[in-house]
Structures are given as structure tokens and as C-alpha cells.
Design an enzyme around this catalytic site. Sequence first.
Site, PDB file in Angstrom:
ATOM      1  N   LYS A   1      42.263  34.060  24.177  1.00 24.51           N
ATOM      2  CA  LYS A   1      41.528  35.326  24.285  1.00 24.51           C
ATOM      3  C   LYS A   1      41.927  35.937  25.631  1.00 24.51           C
ATOM      4  O   LYS A   1      41.358  35.624  26.669  1.00 24.51           O
ATOM      5  CB  LYS A   1      40.021  35.037  24.243  1.00 24.51           C
TER       6      LYS A   1
ATOM      7  N   GLY B   1      38.384  33.247  35.313  1.00 19.09           N
ATOM      8  CA  GLY B   1      37.723  34.539  35.410  1.00 19.09           C
ATOM      9  C   GLY B   1      36.639  34.479  36.474  1.00 19.09           C
ATOM     10  O   GLY B   1      36.694  33.662  37.406  1.00 19.09           O
ATOM     11  N   SER B   2      35.655  35.319  36.331  1.00 26.22           N
ATOM     12  CA  SER B   2      34.624  35.437  37.371  1.00 26.22           C
ATOM     13  C   SER B   2      33.631  34.272  37.300  1.00 26.22           C
ATOM     14  O   SER B   2      33.448  33.644  36.250  1.00 26.22           O
ATOM     15  CB  SER B   2      33.873  36.759  37.187  1.00 26.22           C
ATOM     16  N   THR B   3      32.969  34.056  38.415  1.00 24.01           N
ATOM     17  CA  THR B   3      31.966  32.984  38.475  1.00 24.01           C
ATOM     18  C   THR B   3      30.793  33.301  37.545  1.00 24.01           C
ATOM     19  O   THR B   3      30.244  32.403  36.897  1.00 24.01           O
ATOM     20  CB  THR B   3      31.506  32.798  39.937  1.00 24.01           C
ATOM     21  N   ALA B   4      30.430  34.578  37.449  1.00 24.42           N
ATOM     22  CA  ALA B   4      29.285  34.937  36.598  1.00 24.42           C
ATOM     23  C   ALA B   4      29.565  34.575  35.134  1.00 24.42           C
ATOM     24  O   ALA B   4      28.711  33.986  34.453  1.00 24.42           O
ATOM     25  CB  ALA B   4      28.994  36.428  36.729  1.00 24.42           C
TER      26      ALA B   4
ATOM     27  N   GLU C   1      38.059  28.059  36.232  1.00 22.55           N
ATOM     28  CA  GLU C   1      38.738  28.537  37.452  1.00 22.55           C
ATOM     29  C   GLU C   1      38.114  29.881  37.766  1.00 22.55           C
ATOM     30  O   GLU C   1      38.290  30.841  36.999  1.00 22.55           O
ATOM     31  CB  GLU C   1      40.240  28.698  37.207  1.00 22.55           C
TER      32      GLU C   1
ATOM     33  N   CYS D   1      43.089  35.565  42.943  1.00 17.26           N
ATOM     34  CA  CYS D   1      41.960  34.725  43.363  1.00 17.26           C
ATOM     35  C   CYS D   1      42.265  33.997  44.666  1.00 17.26           C
ATOM     36  O   CYS D   1      41.351  33.567  45.358  1.00 17.26           O
ATOM     37  CB  CYS D   1      41.631  33.729  42.262  1.00 17.26           C
TER      38      CYS D   1
ATOM     39  N   GLU E   1      32.745  38.137  46.315  1.00 14.21           N
ATOM     40  CA  GLU E   1      34.157  38.323  45.990  1.00 14.21           C
ATOM     41  C   GLU E   1      34.358  39.796  45.607  1.00 14.21           C
ATOM     42  O   GLU E   1      33.802  40.259  44.613  1.00 14.21           O
ATOM     43  CB  GLU E   1      34.565  37.436  44.816  1.00 14.21           C
TER      44      GLU E   1
HETATM   45  P1  NAD Z   1      35.885  38.096  33.833  1.00 14.47           P
HETATM   46  O1  NAD Z   1      35.092  36.876  34.092  1.00 14.47           O
HETATM   47  O2  NAD Z   1      35.176  39.387  33.708  1.00 14.47           O
HETATM   48  O3  NAD Z   1      36.724  37.952  32.477  1.00 14.47           O
HETATM   49  C1  NAD Z   1      37.619  36.850  32.303  1.00 14.47           C
HETATM   50  C2  NAD Z   1      37.801  36.636  30.804  1.00 14.47           C
HETATM   51  O4  NAD Z   1      36.570  36.173  30.252  1.00 14.47           O
HETATM   52  C3  NAD Z   1      38.184  37.899  30.036  1.00 14.47           C
HETATM   53  O5  NAD Z   1      39.116  37.570  29.024  1.00 14.47           O
HETATM   54  C4  NAD Z   1      36.848  38.317  29.430  1.00 14.47           C
HETATM   55  O6  NAD Z   1      36.979  39.084  28.269  1.00 14.47           O
HETATM   56  C5  NAD Z   1      36.232  36.962  29.116  1.00 14.47           C
HETATM   57  N1  NAD Z   1      34.781  36.960  28.975  1.00 14.47           N
HETATM   58  C6  NAD Z   1      33.881  37.828  29.506  1.00 14.47           C
HETATM   59  N2  NAD Z   1      32.632  37.496  29.123  1.00 14.47           N
HETATM   60  C7  NAD Z   1      32.736  36.401  28.332  1.00 14.47           C
HETATM   61  C8  NAD Z   1      31.792  35.576  27.648  1.00 14.47           C
HETATM   62  N3  NAD Z   1      30.482  35.818  27.698  1.00 14.47           N
HETATM   63  N4  NAD Z   1      32.250  34.523  26.934  1.00 14.47           N
HETATM   64  C9  NAD Z   1      33.571  34.244  26.908  1.00 14.47           C
HETATM   65  N5  NAD Z   1      34.518  34.996  27.535  1.00 14.47           N
HETATM   66  C10 NAD Z   1      34.095  36.054  28.240  1.00 14.47           C
HETATM   67  O7  NAD Z   1      36.999  38.128  34.974  1.00 14.47           O
HETATM   68  P2  NAD Z   1      38.053  39.259  35.241  1.00 14.47           P
HETATM   69  O8  NAD Z   1      37.329  40.408  35.857  1.00 14.47           O
HETATM   70  O9  NAD Z   1      38.879  39.452  34.045  1.00 14.47           O
HETATM   71  O10 NAD Z   1      38.993  38.562  36.339  1.00 14.47           O
HETATM   72  C11 NAD Z   1      38.730  38.555  37.702  1.00 14.47           C
HETATM   73  C12 NAD Z   1      38.081  37.253  38.108  1.00 14.47           C
HETATM   74  O11 NAD Z   1      38.935  36.164  37.777  1.00 14.47           O
HETATM   75  C13 NAD Z   1      37.856  37.145  39.595  1.00 14.47           C
HETATM   76  O12 NAD Z   1      36.581  36.615  39.813  1.00 14.47           O
HETATM   77  C14 NAD Z   1      38.919  36.157  40.053  1.00 14.47           C
HETATM   78  O13 NAD Z   1      38.623  35.422  41.202  1.00 14.47           O
HETATM   79  C15 NAD Z   1      38.997  35.265  38.866  1.00 14.47           C
HETATM   80  N6  NAD Z   1      40.241  34.519  38.877  1.00 14.47           N
HETATM   81  C16 NAD Z   1      40.204  33.197  39.217  1.00 14.47           C
HETATM   82  C17 NAD Z   1      41.376  32.452  39.272  1.00 14.47           C
HETATM   83  C18 NAD Z   1      41.364  30.993  39.641  1.00 14.47           C
HETATM   84  O14 NAD Z   1      42.356  30.330  39.415  1.00 14.47           O
HETATM   85  N7  NAD Z   1      40.279  30.477  40.207  1.00 14.47           N
HETATM   86  C19 NAD Z   1      42.591  33.071  38.948  1.00 14.47           C
HETATM   87  C20 NAD Z   1      42.577  34.421  38.603  1.00 14.47           C
HETATM   88  C21 NAD Z   1      41.400  35.141  38.557  1.00 14.47           C
END
Ligand code: NAD
Length: 480
Positions: free
Chosen positions: A172, A225-228, A247, A280, A380
Site C-alpha cells: 500500500k 510513516g508517521s508516529t501517529a 519505522e 526521516c 517532527e
Molecule cells: P503517514 O503516516 O501519514 O502515512 C504513511 C503510510 O501509511 C501511507 O501509505 C498512508 O496512506 C498509510 N496510512 C495512513 N493511515 C493509515 C491507517 N490508519 N492504517 C494503515 N495505513 C495508514 O506518513 P507520511 O506523511 O506518508 O510520511 C511521513 C512520515 O514518515 C514522517 O513522519 C517520517 O518521519 C516518516 N518516515 C519514517 C522513516 C523511517 O525509516 N523511520 C522513513 C521515511 C519516512
Amino acid sequence: MEKIDQWIAGIPQASSDAAVLSVFDPVSGQAYAECPRGSAADISAAVNAARSAFPAWSALKASDRAFWLNRLADAIEIRSEAFCLCESRDTGKPLALVREIEIPRAIANFRFFAAAATQSLDRAYHQEAGLNYTLHQPLGVVGVISPWNLPLYLLSWKLAPALAAGNCVIAKPSEITPMSADLLARTAQEIGFPAGVLNIVQGAGDTVGAALVAHPEVKAISFTGSTAVGHRIAAVCADQFKKVTLEMGGKNPALVFPDAPAHAAKSLVRAAFQNSGQICLCGSRILVHRDVYAAFKQSFVAESAALKLGAPADSTTQLGPVMSEAHFNKVLAYIAKAKGDGGTVLCGGGAVKPEGCDGWFIAPTVIEGLPMDSDFCQDEIFGPVVSLHAFDDDDHALALANASRYGLAATVWTGDLVRAHRMARELECGIVWINTWMQRDLRTPFGGMKQSGLGREGGLEAMTFFTEPKTVCIGNLPNG
Ligand code: NAD
């Protein structure tokens, strides 16, 4: 409008209810493509396809799976310019950046895990209690969820080990950057990659992403993705005892000591602003020893202010836009709040419109004078914005660096090996770079502590995550 598909059982298709999402070009701020808005029904169809493909894929010899991953890597390499163009269009990144780093690293990920597939994790023990051996078997159907900042690169970092270990995958990608995953699936189809082994379902996180996480036949979730969002996914996985790696976000410190190498300021400008600060691993809290603070500030600010923003195809462009209008507004709101919290803007501080670009560009912004507990230094922001802080000694530097709920990465800039080792030991994060940034040996564990991550990716860790160990004990013969 360009059209994007989702890929289930090797077949390109619309979402089950034909719903679509608009995809925006961040350079112009205009919609340029339509992406399927997948549904829970699409996830069910993808799970069925993956389950059907699993017996044959998991039964392949490891060397045959390696063959397919290498073949996919070769096919991406042959189409490399097409991948670079689509990634740059989708994200607004400078073409030079995707050509030099992101697409080559995605190819390298497939090659690395092709090799890893043939390096068995299985072990044997004897002479203590019978003959014991461990099998590391694939989990079955697994889900991988990736963000928008490094679309193909991060997707490949998950797909490659999952496939190498013998799993069938439902990916996804971010709904904001769906292009390169579509091209990947198309490439896989063109080379005859076994159908149903790699499925891509496009769409919004709170519908299709949530349906993937919640599906009982999906045995593991690898999320970046994001911590939230990671927090929400962890709760669903915990409820089902589902394996999960997370991550997540970072607020990475850089520690600059008086004996830092001469290239520190220049390297830290790259570490702060590459990909417009939307990595990140970017350093966003720059901590500098008081004795060298003024000199460092002068060269860091001068280098930052000189960065050239512009269109991706312009070979002189160093920074592109931020990824979306919502993100643009969020970053600007943090800059405004920082001013109210006592921060002094040393360069940047607002939106800019490079020639011919109407999209979401923000000038590289450096702010000093903020307390470490301010929102700017704790949250962040994930944009081209950093704060500068002075420290008095090693203990003070560590205290400031560790004063964060995040713990992903840190950089340390010093010529003193004893100090470097102490910092590496005491910094609360998963990766410490000494006098460098972003160098990666794919065999090392990758991930964060505290609210930055759960579990690790990379090398052996990824292969272990995507397999289930099973111990087999063969009893001693009566006279054995
Ligand atoms: P995001 O958390 O908004 O989305 C990430 C993914 O999760 C997307 O594909 C999104 O559609 C999906 N998603 C959203 N809600 C979901 C749910 N309820 N259930 C399942 N999937 C869901 O993050 P973003 O804005 O796309 O990316 C930026 C974030 O990613 C930043 O916080 C960044 O630090 C983090 N990031 C971390 C790393 C790492 O290796 N630690 C690497 C790259 C990015």
C-alpha cells in the site's frame, strides 16, 4: 490526466467501486493524475490472489526467488530513466537526486535481498539434547505500507526482503505518491514475475491501509510513516498478535564539537535540507559547542541561504518543493509559531516561488534562540527547517540531544575518537553517524528507539522479521 492502476494477481485494475483520488504535482500545485481509491473489497481480492500464489512462490528454491528479484532489479535498471522521471514528477524532487540516489538504491535493495535469499538463516545444534535444527519459514501473506518521501526506495526496502523470504505481498504505497509503485508492478508484469506474488493496492490510509492491517489473513505488517499512524497500526496488530515493524518519525540531533572536521558545516547543510528536509534521517536540531557557535553559524547559514530551489529538470536545482499543500501549510505554521516563541530567523522563514514554479516551495530556514522544549524543537516538522543551539560541554550536548520523544538517528562531528565512542553509546537513537551522514551498509540494522520505531529493518533483521522460526528436535537413538 495520467491514469494509475492497482495491481491484483498481475492484472491492472481500477478500484472495486471505480473511485479515484487526484494526484498533485507539487511543483505546479496542480492535479496531474488519477489514482484508484482502493477499498476493503480490493484488499480482500489482493489477499485471495496472494494466498493462491503463496504455495508455489514459497516452494521455489531460494536461488529461484533470487533469480526473480535480480530479474526485477535488472528490469528497473533498464527502465531507470522512466522510474526517475515518474518519481521526480510525483514528488517534485530534483531529477539529479533521484538519478543519483533513490532509484539506484531501490535497485540495490532488490539485488541485496536476492543475495540474502540464498544465505539461509537455518542453524543446527547437537551433542546436548538430540539433534536440533531451526527452519525459518515464510509467514504467508504480508502487508507493507510506505510513505511519500522516498516512494520507491522505501517500498523496495520492504518488498525485497518479504519476497526473498518466500512471502506474497500486498503493498500500500502512499496515496500522495502512487506513481512509481504502479510502474514497478507494470515492470514486474512485463518480465513475467509470477502473478499474485506482488500486489499493489492504491488508496487512502484510513480505508485501504486500515483494511490491510486489520485483515486476519495478513500475517505481518511492515510500516514506514508517521508516529501517529504507527501508533494506530500497532494497536490493531497487538489485538491480533500480528507481527509488526514500525519505522516512524524523527527529530534528529547533530552534535558539532570544536574539533569537528572542516567539512562539517557543508555536510550538515545536506543532512538538514536534502529532499527539502523530508527524510526521516535529516538532522533538524543542530547543537554546536559554544566556542565555535558563531563561526559555525556563519558558514552554515551562508551555505543554507545559497541553496537553489527550482524545477526538478533544471540541473542547477538543489531543492524542490514540499510534498503537499497541507504539508506546506503545516511547515509555515511551525515557522510562524517559532517566531512567537522567541526564535530568530537567520535565513529563509517563508514561502518562495522559484521562476516558473507555482507550487509548494519553502526557503531553507534556520532559526536560533528557541528553547529545546518548544514545539519547533520537539515536533517532527519534516520540512526545510532547522534550529541551532549552543552547548557548553559533552554532558550538556548529550542532555540536549536526548531531550526528545524521538530516537531515530544522530550525527556527531568530532576528531576525538574517545568522545565519538561515548556519544555513540549514550545517544538514545538507533543510528549514529560519526563525521558522516546517510552512508548505509545494507547489512546493518535500521530503525529507531522511543517513538521513532519498533523493530528493525535491513539485512538479517528484515529476513528474520519476514520468517517464523521453527525448532525441530530429533531424539537420540536409545544407544546414541
Ligand atoms: P503517514 O503516516 O501519514 O502515512 C504513511 C503510510 O501509511 C501511507 O501509505 C498512508 O496512506 C498509510 N496510512 C495512513 N493511515 C493509515 C491507517 N490508519 N492504517 C494503515 N495505513 C495508514 O506518513 P507520511 O506523511 O506518508 O510520511 C511521513 C512520515 O514518515 C514522517 O513522519 C517520517 O518521519 C516518516 N518516515 C519514517 C522513516 C523511517 O525509516 N523511520 C522513513 C521515511 C519516512
